[in-house]
Design an enzyme around this catalytic site. Structure first.
Site: not given
Ligand code: ADP
Ligand code: SF4
Length: 697
Positions: A31, A171, A174, A267
């Site tokens: 991000c 994906y 997370h 992470d």
């Protein structure tokens, strides 16, 4: 310099399905607070990574549908064809440097509050919308919803290919995507063929991979990002059971696996809590259950560690987000044998604060991050000098060091004077505290670069006076003299001095860092709310003291929610036996007791304290600017055309802000004075809106 042959393995091409990566450096999705709102800034930032040698450059998460709207957070967006041109900017920028462009397609499920689209959130089973206590729930998806979701994903993949992407992600990482929510027992309570057994819970992920392969697999590699462990024990996916079984089941379907631990705070652990390569213990099994290339992350900045990951069969490609932010040119520097020039990530997570505050990314080590398009700043190139100015930079903290580095690289004659024998200012002092040793890289990188510049002279142990400045002979003076912690308790909760804080048993962080000893019971009063209060509390507890942390906020180190470490910070203190008192202000100190007051009710209570550490706010060190201000005529007579304060001596802030201030001054001091906005802006492109959509009601 020539490359060390030990590192040759890092530059072998790797086949990823129908495409080939030119080397083993893979900038994984991250991000950046620019995304679909600032596509020009985003594209330029990614382009610089490609220029710096990354074989693959990825987007951040890219929303595929209005029901996956994570507003106000700013990610990528691919809701329909009109989002293609913005993403095309990025793929063009990446391709211009011979790299592959990857896109991470995401449906965020119950992590999307849909505050902009106002769609209803989706989940495998009915559940609350996650985050910020949003008073809304997601509905459980029926078969029609699942079919629609698969269609949206497939269409997004087709659009991504049209936008020029070479690698398309499914994906499941997370804890942030529907594919993962279906996998997780705690999110998936379905009783149909998409729930129950792992085979059923993984069905949707399998279908998404197959759909994507079918749609674009002939031209694009299909990647899967999968969190093999959630670090939450039996409540989550674990690498020795379902994490492993998923890859064993689906291992050969995609063209590559990008594996990590979940959630984001696990992470992207800061250096305070995890060392380089910290994910290896969780992901090392993956290559034994798939023949496809495996990518993983671990804040890798050392080429030796990277080579070791590959030689030992842990990874095929070196994934990086933060190391690529701190140094977009990391691959090229290794390729060219310029190892000493690597600007290593310090693991402070300031980069994440951009996303968390919905503003463009910034980085402590790399002040050009996020400024590539907006200001035209390049991480490796600076404009040559525009005149014959000579500089005296006073103070070698992060602001002074960075300013001297860039002025020096521009070709100016620079003298850098530092009162202490060691450079680095606050970075040197703070890096001696528990968990912060990697922060010394801010100093070490700059010192290393300054040593290469024959036009920069460094004077250590040189506390400069106003008279000396007048005599020195430089045409421009930069004051970067820093700040010191106040003693009187003034910060946010108290705008007047706290009665009793003038006692000698009230210490500041500077006192502690200079070797003053606290005694039990000690109370750390944290009205600063970033890292230092908790770090000092942990240090004092480590010395065996009886420690209580008092804060007017509702949690410890409240601002560290933006560096995604708040949970770890508070957990560490509580585990160490530091007592934590939140939502309390301090009204006074009589030498033995603190008078506390509830921040809501004002109700008072008393707390025994032999010693107080006041972590409140700082005062800029303005002695030199104060002394020079009335001496304008003497400055002019001495040929000094400017005296400028930068960094903490102007207004105390983060280390990142100090580095930025130094960099900015060195690039911009010679700009003409102007009231114009000092950077390019991305304004709404109303011209792109069809006429019929512009008619007001
Ligand atoms: P910043 O974050 O703005 O870079 P720091 O506090 O980290 O500020 O660094 C300021 C540095 O300036 C310190 O290393 C301090 O020793 C040095 N300094 C302060 N006053 C003087 C002075 N008069 N002469 C030389 N160095 C000074
Ligand atoms: Fe690394 Fe800090 Fe820069 Fe993020 S902000 S890339 S953690 S140095």
């Amino acid at each position: 310099m020539a490359r060390d042959p030990r590192y040759d393995i890092l530059f072998e091409p790797i086949r990823l399905g129908p495409v080939t990566a030119k080397n083993r450096f893979f900038q994984v999705p991250h991000c950046n607070g620019m995304g679909h709102v600032k596509p020009l800034g985003h594209a330029a930032m990614r382009g610089v990574k490609a220029e710096g040698g990354w074989a693959v450059v990825s987007t951040e998460e890219v929303e595929i549908h209005p029901s996956s709207d994570v507003s106000p957070y700013i990610e990528g967006r691919l809701w329909d064809d009109r989002d293609i041109p913005a993403l095309r900017l990025m793929t063009d920028a990446v391709h211009a440097h011979g790299a592959l462009a990857a896109i991470e397609l995401v449906h965020a499920g119950t992590h999307a509050a849909n505050l902009y689209s106002r769609d209803v959130a989706l989940a495998p089973s009915p559940i609350c919308v996650v985050g910020s206590y949003t008073p809304a729930q997601a509905r459980g998806m029926n078969k029609n919803d699942i079919r629609a979701y698969r269609r949206w994903h497939r269409n997004a993949a087709l659009r991504a290919r049209r936008a020029g992407f070479d690698i398309i992600y499914v994906y499941a990482g997370h804890d942030l995507s529907l594919a993962m929510h279906f996998l997780q027992k705690r999110h998936n309570q379905r009783s149909d063929e998409y729930g129950g057994s792992l085979v059923n819970r993984a069905r949707l992920m399998r279908e998404l991979i197959e759909d994507t392969k079918d749609a674009v697999g002939a031209d694009c590699a299909v990647a899967v990002r999968f969190a093999v462990d959630e670090l939450r024990g039996e409540d989550g996916i674990q690498c020795h059971e379902e994490g492993r079984e998923v890859i064993a089941m689906l291992g050969e379907l995609p063209d590559l696996w990008d594996v990590n631990v979940s959630d984001w705070s696990n992470d992207s652990q800061p250096s305070r809590f995890a060392a380089e390569g910290y994910q290896e213990q969780f992901i090392s099994f993956v290559k034994s259950v798939t023949s496809k290339p495996v990518i993983g992350v671990g804040r890798f900045t050392s080429p030796d560690t990277m080579v070791s990951q590959i030689r030992r069969g842990v990874l095929d490609m070196i994934g990086a987000a933060r190391p690529s932010i701190a140094d977009p040119f990391l691959p090229n520097k290794i390729a060219n044998g310029d190892i000493d020039d690597i600007r290593e990530c310090i693991g402070c997570n300031i980069c994440i604060t951009g996303d968390m505050t919905c503003t463009p990314i910034r980085c402590t080590q790399n002040p050009t991050m996020g400024e590539e398009w907006r200001k035209g700043w390049h991480p490796e190139r600076v404009p040559p000098r525009s005149g014959n100015d000579s500089f005296l930079v006073i103070g070698a903290g992060p602001a002074g060091l960075e300013c001297a580095r860039i002025l020096g690289q521009r070709g100016y004659a620079v003298s850098l004077a530092e009162a202490e024998s060691v450079l680095g200012g606050r970075v040197t002092r703070e890096s001696r505290l528990p968990g912060l040793s990697a922060w010394a890289r801010v100093r070490d990188y700059r010192q290393q670069q300054l040593n290469k510049l024959s036009n920069v002279e460094i004077f250590r142990t040189s506390r400069v006076t106003a008279d000396e400045i007048l005599e020195f002979g430089a045409t421009r003076v930069v004051l970067a003299t820093g700040a010191h912690w106040r003693r009187d308790g003034i910060a946010r909760a108290n705008l007047r001095p706290i009665p009793g804080f003038d006692r000698p048993t009230v210490l500041t962080p500077d006192d502690l860092m200079n070797g003053a000893l606290a005694v039990s019971p000690v109370v750390v009063f944290d009205d600063d709310h970033f890292y230092l209060g908790a770090v000092l509390a942990a240090q004092l507890r480590g010395q065996g003291l009886d420690v209580t942390l008092v804060t007017p906020a509702d949690r410890v180190s409240a601002w560290t929610v933006h560096t995604i470490e708040q949970y770890r910070v508070q957990k560490e203190l509580l585990s160490q036996g530091v007592a934590v008192i939140t939502s309390r202000n301090i009204r006074g100190f009589d030498g033995q007791h603190l008078q506390l007051a509830c921040t809501y009710t004002g109700r008072e209570s008393s707390l025994t304290a032999a010693c107080v550490v006041s972590v409140t706010s700082r005062l800029p060190d303005t002695a030199l600017s104060d002394a020079l201000e009335p001496r304008a005529a003497e400055l002019a007579a001495a040929g000094i055309v400017s005296v400028t304060s930068i960094g903490d001596c102007l207004a105390p802030s983060t280390i990142a802000a100090a580095v930025y201030a130094g960099h900015r001054h060195a690039r911009e001091f010679d700009w003409p004075e102007s009231d114009a906005v000092g950077f390019r802006r991305e304004l709404p492109h109303l011209a792109d809106v069809p006429l019929e959509e512009r008619i007001p009601l």
